[in-house]
Design an enzyme around this catalytic site. Sequence first.
Site, short mmCIF file in Angstrom:
data_model
loop_
_atom_site.label_atom_id
_atom_site.label_comp_id
_atom_site.label_asym_id
_atom_site.label_seq_id
_atom_site.Cartn_x
_atom_site.Cartn_y
_atom_site.Cartn_z
N GLY A 1 0.80 -1.23 0.00
CA GLY A 1 0.00 0.00 0.00
C GLY A 1 0.82 1.27 0.00
O GLY A 1 0.32 2.34 0.29
N ASP B 1 4.54 -0.25 -14.23
CA ASP B 1 4.97 -1.01 -13.05
C ASP B 1 5.68 -2.29 -13.47
O ASP B 1 6.76 -2.61 -12.97
CB ASP B 1 3.77 -1.36 -12.16
CG ASP B 1 2.94 -0.14 -11.81
OD1 ASP B 1 3.47 0.98 -11.89
OD2 ASP B 1 1.76 -0.30 -11.45
#
Length: 383
Positions: A123, A173
Amino acid sequence: MKETLLRKFRAAFGGEPTVIARAPGRIEFIGNHTDYNGGTVLGAAIDRGIWVAVRAAEAGHAVFGGNHGAAPITVALDASLAKQSGERAWVNYQLGVWAKLPDFGLKQPAGFQCVDVSDLPPGAGLSSSAAIELATGLALTALAGEAPERATLVKLGRKAENEFVGVPCGILDQGVSGFGKRDHLVFIDCRGPAFATVPLPADAHFWVFNTHTKHALVDGLYAARHRECMEAAQALGVGLLADATPALLEAKKATLPEANYKRAKHVIEEIGRVAAVQAALATGDLAAVGRLLTASHRSSQNLFENSTAELDFLVDHLAQARHVHGARLTGGGFGGAVMALTNGTFAQADAEQVAAAYTAKFGAKPDILHLKTGPGAELIPVG
Ligand code: GLA
């Protein structure tokens, strides 16, 4: 990490794995929401990531060793294979990779056992999802006796996330996790996609401040921005926003809803900033790079509207701090983390000062991470 991984594998399955792979998390350096718009982006693979260990097992089943002693999760690998929900949802990234192997002409292991360990804070906007996709892609292809090209592994990870997990992310990513290199940034021209590495000038340091805040609707907001960008491209008469120029956007301004105009302006100008950062990196001008990073944040804040009061506060303070070249939100936004580019004199005490100001305002302490660059996804010898 390897010992922890092996211990976890033995505890779950009572034996040794045959393949181990690891893949890093990433920092989005600059190029915010440019990837799915066909633009360019620069990211850094970091020295933290996810390790995966696998071995072949009973055909027709995938078994994932659970965390903290939880019972393993078994999934039937047959025509009924679908996205898992609730407490089983964490296996979707890995299942998605297995499910998409045939799309790239790659063999699927008939059945396997698998565990993973991570030293990536979850997160924090450091893309643990891409790390697990790349490590799993490497591990499962090796288990099946395949050795795909690096770009194929990257596309496999993205496809798993887009079509199985259901997040319409771009290639940033996975591309950075796949192509990362110590002391380098990864440059991606997302349309190809084409990947390259760019040397990072000496004395460039990354500090990440993880706020642990996350907008409740973050997935929906990401998808909404994606949609607004596609609508803007259509209104401008281009396939993707990377094909639009500032002049075209201004000429057609009246035909776009205000929000879509702002999203498009951010993306088009951000692609310009990526090019400007490349030029400044080539001359080692980190001060100029830093100004562009902070300008990117201001554009996220005002035009793309994917920042938050917490992220803005950190950027405001970091931009004023000694030894900081620039700062910006990193990743999708709507909470998460801020990244600062500093020189080597910036120290833990300086970071603590910024964190203390944040705590005084918001009552919570951000995590401080001084991150190094590291290698991209790789197989690790088991023995
Ligand atoms: C997330 C997505 C990436 C990219 C960034 C924003 O990290 O996974 O593909 O779109 O947001 O730049």
